[in-house]
Design a protein around this motif. Sequence first.
Motif, PDB file in Angstrom:
ATOM      1  N   UNK A  67      20.534  43.207 -37.166  1.00 31.41           N
ATOM      2  CA  UNK A  67      20.624  44.667 -37.056  1.00 31.41           C
ATOM      3  C   UNK A  67      19.317  45.306 -36.593  1.00 31.41           C
ATOM      4  N   UNK A  68      18.187  44.678 -36.857  1.00 34.57           N
ATOM      5  CA  UNK A  68      16.874  45.252 -36.542  1.00 34.57           C
ATOM      6  C   UNK A  68      16.234  44.481 -35.389  1.00 34.57           C
ATOM      7  N   UNK A  69      15.374  45.191 -34.667  1.00 35.42           N
ATOM      8  CA  UNK A  69      14.639  44.564 -33.576  1.00 35.42           C
ATOM      9  C   UNK A  69      13.208  45.099 -33.560  1.00 35.42           C
ATOM     10  N   UNK A  70      12.241  44.211 -33.587  1.00 37.50           N
ATOM     11  CA  UNK A  70      10.840  44.610 -33.533  1.00 37.50           C
ATOM     12  C   UNK A  70      10.322  44.394 -32.121  1.00 37.50           C
ATOM     13  N   UNK A  71       9.512  45.318 -31.652  1.00 35.75           N
ATOM     14  CA  UNK A  71       8.926  45.203 -30.326  1.00 35.75           C
ATOM     15  C   UNK A  71       7.562  45.886 -30.332  1.00 35.75           C
ATOM     16  N   UNK A  72       6.814  45.685 -29.276  1.00 39.95           N
ATOM     17  CA  UNK A  72       5.496  46.303 -29.200  1.00 39.95           C
ATOM     18  C   UNK A  72       5.174  46.649 -27.750  1.00 39.95           C
ATOM     19  N   UNK A  73       4.329  47.648 -27.613  1.00 34.33           N
ATOM     20  CA  UNK A  73       3.813  48.054 -26.315  1.00 34.33           C
ATOM     21  C   UNK A  73       2.297  48.046 -26.429  1.00 34.33           C
ATOM     22  N   UNK A  74       1.666  47.000 -25.965  1.00 32.91           N
ATOM     23  CA  UNK A  74       0.218  46.886 -26.131  1.00 32.91           C
ATOM     24  C   UNK A  74      -0.539  47.925 -25.310  1.00 32.91           C
ATOM     25  N   UNK A  75       0.057  48.422 -24.258  1.00 29.38           N
ATOM     26  CA  UNK A  75      -0.596  49.471 -23.466  1.00 29.38           C
ATOM     27  C   UNK A  75      -0.644  50.786 -24.240  1.00 29.38           C
ATOM     28  N   UNK A  76       0.293  50.974 -25.161  1.00 29.42           N
ATOM     29  CA  UNK A  76       0.348  52.203 -25.956  1.00 29.42           C
ATOM     30  C   UNK A  76      -0.128  51.983 -27.394  1.00 29.42           C
ATOM     31  N   UNK A  77      -0.570  50.783 -27.707  1.00 30.48           N
ATOM     32  CA  UNK A  77      -1.013  50.473 -29.077  1.00 30.48           C
ATOM     33  C   UNK A  77       0.050  50.845 -30.104  1.00 30.48           C
ATOM     34  N   UNK A  78       1.278  50.503 -29.810  1.00 30.61           N
ATOM     35  CA  UNK A  78       2.379  50.916 -30.664  1.00 30.61           C
ATOM     36  C   UNK A  78       3.345  49.757 -30.901  1.00 30.61           C
TER      37      UNK A  78
END
Length: 121
Positions: A67-78
């Motif tokens: 049900x959950x998905x983790x992701x990241x955007x290293x360009x946005x530090x998020x």
Amino acid sequence: QVQLVESGGGLVQAGDSLRLSCAASGRTFSSYAMGWFRQAPGKEREFVAVINSSGGVTRYADFVEGRFSISRDNAKNTVYLQMNNLKSEDTGVYYCVAGLVMTTVKAYRYWGQGTQVTVST
């Protein structure tokens, strides 16, 4: 030093979706594994999900059940946690964490203040 600020929590109904965000300060964000823990009222803080520094490896708690998905955007530090088909038992305070090692235990050096997620039935 890394500072973490979560956002995106709120009150939703069972079956709804929420996306949590965690904005990190510091120029070394891309060096850190990032994760989410949660704590329900009267319960121990528990692991939810983690993603490695490059974003290529993820791990989830069994109760996530796809049900959950983790992701990241290293360009946005998020880092993000997309939560779908929420259940009442998902209610709790969700904490963003950062550490140099990708782990499922509460061994992270940096913790955010938390954001409240409440799922009503």
